[in-house]
Design an enzyme around this catalytic site. Structure first.
Site, short mmCIF file in Angstrom:
data_model
loop_
_atom_site.label_atom_id
_atom_site.label_comp_id
_atom_site.label_asym_id
_atom_site.label_seq_id
_atom_site.Cartn_x
_atom_site.Cartn_y
_atom_site.Cartn_z
N ARG A 170 -3.78 -0.48 7.06
CA ARG A 170 -3.83 -1.54 6.07
C ARG A 170 -3.27 -2.78 6.77
NH1 ARG A 170 -1.76 3.09 3.42
NH2 ARG A 170 -3.10 3.76 1.71
N LYS B 72 2.08 2.50 2.10
CA LYS B 72 1.83 2.46 0.66
C LYS B 72 2.49 3.67 0.00
CE LYS B 72 -1.89 1.60 -2.59
NZ LYS B 72 -3.33 1.34 -2.72
N HIS C 278 -9.71 -5.68 5.73
CA HIS C 278 -9.73 -4.32 5.18
C HIS C 278 -11.02 -3.58 5.56
CE1 HIS C 278 -7.74 -1.35 2.73
NE2 HIS C 278 -8.87 -1.11 2.09
N ARG D 293 -10.56 -1.10 8.30
CA ARG D 293 -10.06 0.21 7.86
C ARG D 293 -11.21 1.07 7.34
NH1 ARG D 293 -5.38 2.91 5.88
NH2 ARG D 293 -5.56 3.72 3.77
N HIS E 293 -3.77 8.50 2.33
CA HIS E 293 -4.18 8.62 0.92
C HIS E 293 -3.51 9.85 0.30
CE1 HIS E 293 -8.22 6.38 1.77
NE2 HIS E 293 -7.22 5.54 1.57
N TYR F 75 -15.54 7.13 1.39
CA TYR F 75 -16.12 6.97 2.72
C TYR F 75 -17.30 7.90 2.96
CZ TYR F 75 -11.94 4.30 3.28
OH TYR F 75 -10.96 3.37 3.10
#
Length: 188
Positions: A41, A66, A131, A134, A157, A166
């Site tokens: 990120r 995150k 982004h 990524r 994640h 994805y």
């Protein structure tokens, strides 16, 4: 009624290389290169410290990502070579990508501005952002046959549903699917 999910903007490897070729600042170029090569990120890239590079184990440590989580990401050999060349040039001691005030990291907005400028110069007609690097990294891993669960861990994640975006059908994935389906049908 189901909410339709917007697909991420994905750049080809050649598009990523093209955009990066227009970046002139060594700090910005290395930060964006690391963003792509490790699927970071933007805030994770700007917050990287020299101590987060584990060259012995070929890992990049993301601290306080995150959700406040730490994680390690495989560091490609070529990326480590580029980081070493970059570090030898500037010899940073704290922030890997310092800002104008070396006591602070480079700003997110500085990376975003440089990326948008390079995107325009490259004549790539996609509404990409930092982004997108990524998203492109994750898609390229998927196309190379990397397990979705591994991609989930690398991206940090917590939910597999987040990583599943994805799995949109790229030409390469469709080609592999067609090949697999044809092989299955050969034995009928």
């Amino acid at each position: 009624m189901l909410k339709r999910q917007k697909l991420p903007i994905v750049l080809t490897l050649n598009e990523v290389k093209s955009i990066l070729s227009y970046i002139r600042s060594p700090i910005v170029k290395m930060a964006l290169t690391l963003t792509y090569c490790c699927g970071l990120r933007i805030s994770e890239a700007t917050g990287t410290k020299v101590a987060d590079i584990d060259s012995q184990r070929m890992l990049l440590w993301v601290r306080n990502g995150k959700g406040g989580k730490d994680r390690s990401i495989p560091l490609p050999e070529k990326t480590l070579e580029l980081l070493r060349l970059y570090w030898c040039r500037d010899r940073q001691t704290n922030w890997l990508f310092p800002g104008r005030d070396i006591q602070k990291p480079i700003s997110v907005s500085a990376l975003q501005r440089a990326f948008k400028k390079a995107l325009r110069q490259s004549s790539i007609q996609k509404n990409a952002s930092v982004h997108s690097l990524r998203h492109s990294y994750a898609t390229h891993l998927l196309e190379a046959g990397t397990n979705l669960r591994v991609i989930q861990d690398v991206l940090g994640h917590s939910r597999s549903k987040t990583t599943a975006i994805y799995t949109h059908l790229t030409e390469k994935v469709l080609g592999n699917l067609n090949k697999s389906v044809n092989q299955l049908m050969d034995d009928l």
